[in-house]
Scaffold this active site. Sequence first.
Site, PDB file in Angstrom:
ATOM      1  N   ASP A  48      24.267  97.106 -42.156  1.00 11.07           N
ATOM      2  CA  ASP A  48      24.155  97.290 -40.713  1.00 11.07           C
ATOM      3  C   ASP A  48      23.924  98.772 -40.454  1.00 11.07           C
ATOM      4  OD1 ASP A  48      24.533  96.616 -37.901  1.00 11.07           O
ATOM      5  OD2 ASP A  48      25.747  94.952 -38.658  1.00 11.07           O
ATOM      6  N   GLU A  97      18.036  94.385 -33.720  1.00 11.01           N
ATOM      7  CA  GLU A  97      18.823  93.732 -32.670  1.00 11.01           C
ATOM      8  C   GLU A  97      18.303  94.285 -31.349  1.00 11.01           C
ATOM      9  OE1 GLU A  97      23.357  93.197 -30.972  1.00 11.01           O
ATOM     10  OE2 GLU A  97      22.545  95.171 -31.403  1.00 11.01           O
ATOM     11  N   HIS A 104      28.037  87.458 -34.816  1.00 11.55           N
ATOM     12  CA  HIS A 104      29.414  87.891 -34.532  1.00 11.55           C
ATOM     13  C   HIS A 104      29.619  88.288 -33.064  1.00 11.55           C
ATOM     14  CE1 HIS A 104      27.126  91.514 -34.892  1.00 11.55           C
ATOM     15  NE2 HIS A 104      28.114  92.211 -34.401  1.00 11.55           N
ATOM     16  N   ASP A 105      28.550  88.261 -32.275  1.00  8.18           N
ATOM     17  CA  ASP A 105      28.664  88.626 -30.858  1.00  8.18           C
ATOM     18  C   ASP A 105      28.586  87.408 -29.952  1.00  8.18           C
ATOM     19  OD1 ASP A 105      28.791  91.353 -31.364  1.00  8.18           O
ATOM     20  OD2 ASP A 105      26.615  91.581 -31.333  1.00  8.18           O
TER      21      ASP A 105
END
Length: 565
Positions: free
Chosen positions: A101, A259, A329-330
């Site tokens: 990430d 993203e 994960h969001d």
Amino acid sequence: MKKTSFPWWQNKAAYQIYPKSFFDGSGDGIGDLPGVLSKLDYLKDLGVDILWLSPVYPSPMVDQGYDISDYYGVDPRFGTMEDLDALIQELKRREMYLVMDLVVSHCSDRHRWFQEAIRDPAGKYGQYFYLKPGRNGGPPNNWRAEFGGSCWDRLPGSDLYYFHTFAKEQPDLNWENPEVRREICDMVNWWLDKGVSGFRLDAIINLKKDLSFRDGPADSPDGTCAVSKMLPQTTEIGAFLNQLKQECFLPHDAFTVGEVYSITRERVSEFGGPEGYFSTLFDFAHFLADHRGVFWYQHKPFDFRSWRDAIFRSQENDSVFLANVLENHDRPRSPGIFLPEGDEGYEAVTAMAALSVLLRGIPFLYQGQEIGMRNGDFRTVEDFEDLNTHDQYRAARAAGLTEEEAMAVCRRHSRDNARTPMQWTGGGHAGFTTGTPWFPVNPNYRELNVEADAASARSVRGWYKRLLALRKDPEWEDALVRGGFRPAFREEAEIFAYWRTGEESGKRILVLCHYGRGTASVPFAEPFRVLMNNYDSLESREGRLRLDAYQVVVLACGAGEQEEV
Ligand code: GLC
């Protein structure tokens, strides 16, 4: 004839690991790198090639690792740099790849750069951040941070304010400063030289600011304006992103996935694809289909058509090979958000899986999705750990929702839904840890876990494994990986169907799903062969195919494909 060359990652499948909740190898209740290492065979067997690891860098964990205090290290909670090196090696041995990430729109307020900026705002590191004088005794403008409150906080010991898009512990880095860009590019190359195969680019659209720092139109009773509203004014982000591409990604043939939540359709190919800044972008259009405002309490209930059509619209733009996701994960777990309540059974979950994995693009799975994990069990607002959820709760209450209503909103939308520990077994703490888990395990773990799923005749993981294998099968790869996409039966109320067609092989595949209760039928007179079916049979009569509730079938179609049904 010259064969077109395809990027190395195109036929691969990716899997996101949220390390804190994946598997605890040390017994301290927190998932870690040794835990990930011990599950590589599990992932390989599933058909995963690329692992995207959410941040494992040193961090105060205000935003669960998305607040980084040292870009060159591993947080001791997760293990050591030796563990990370071992992970790279062990993945290589299995012909798998590691994607880290990259969180560079901001760092942690504990990062040395920010500490130096506090010590000497007028010095070199003051220029690494956006520091501004206040206005009329308050912040420089009315922008509201993603996690609530003003985007500006006082730099300790100074009259100046610093800017943060997210939490106040996540100061934004000043990308206008060439020294910042140099530091980041060097760091990215350091990781790539180490053997990392690429990056997922966190909140990357936030790199560029509207430097006028003007007030935005108020969209909240307190007179603030969501910081995201300034993004349309920040079109010259290209210089920053091209520098990363030219100096880091291209020379290493890295795989990069952005993203990017808020760009217009017209800009998708500016960001992703051969001419874009990144290899690919997550397709979030269908995540946004229920959004009506910036707050969760404003979102609409699930609507099948808007969801399906958002995916169709993204797919029809064939300039970019998108990254397809149902979860991360969001987000809440997909059965809790893309299905009407009560419909989250095996058929519906496997239908969603097929519809997502076989789209044009690279599939991304999120840990636990492969066994159909569900939303968590949160009774009171204190049960939530996530700072975003707490902020959304406050916003809902401030807008007049009762406690019960605000909790219902958070239960549905909270990011914590996806952050409960991975459910490996029916034993203590779902086999996630021998210690006390940092976050409670979902109470449904006794029935829903990897072991129980494997023992079941209706294994969700088994279904995902077959889907991933089918996509890569040399017989179908031309259609399912490189092939085109065309919606089918679009006018049907509860049908989600599309064609995947191979240019070289001429193979044609129809993915056909009845996304609803009861039964449905569609006219279909072509010869076909069933490649996958989440029911035992498929009824074909009088030129029509009849589908059960949430039945999905993958059909090879055309003259050569015939079977008795
Ligand atoms: C990204 C991450 C999210 C994080 C935010 C700030 O959206 O996915 O988890 O909170 O960036 O870093």
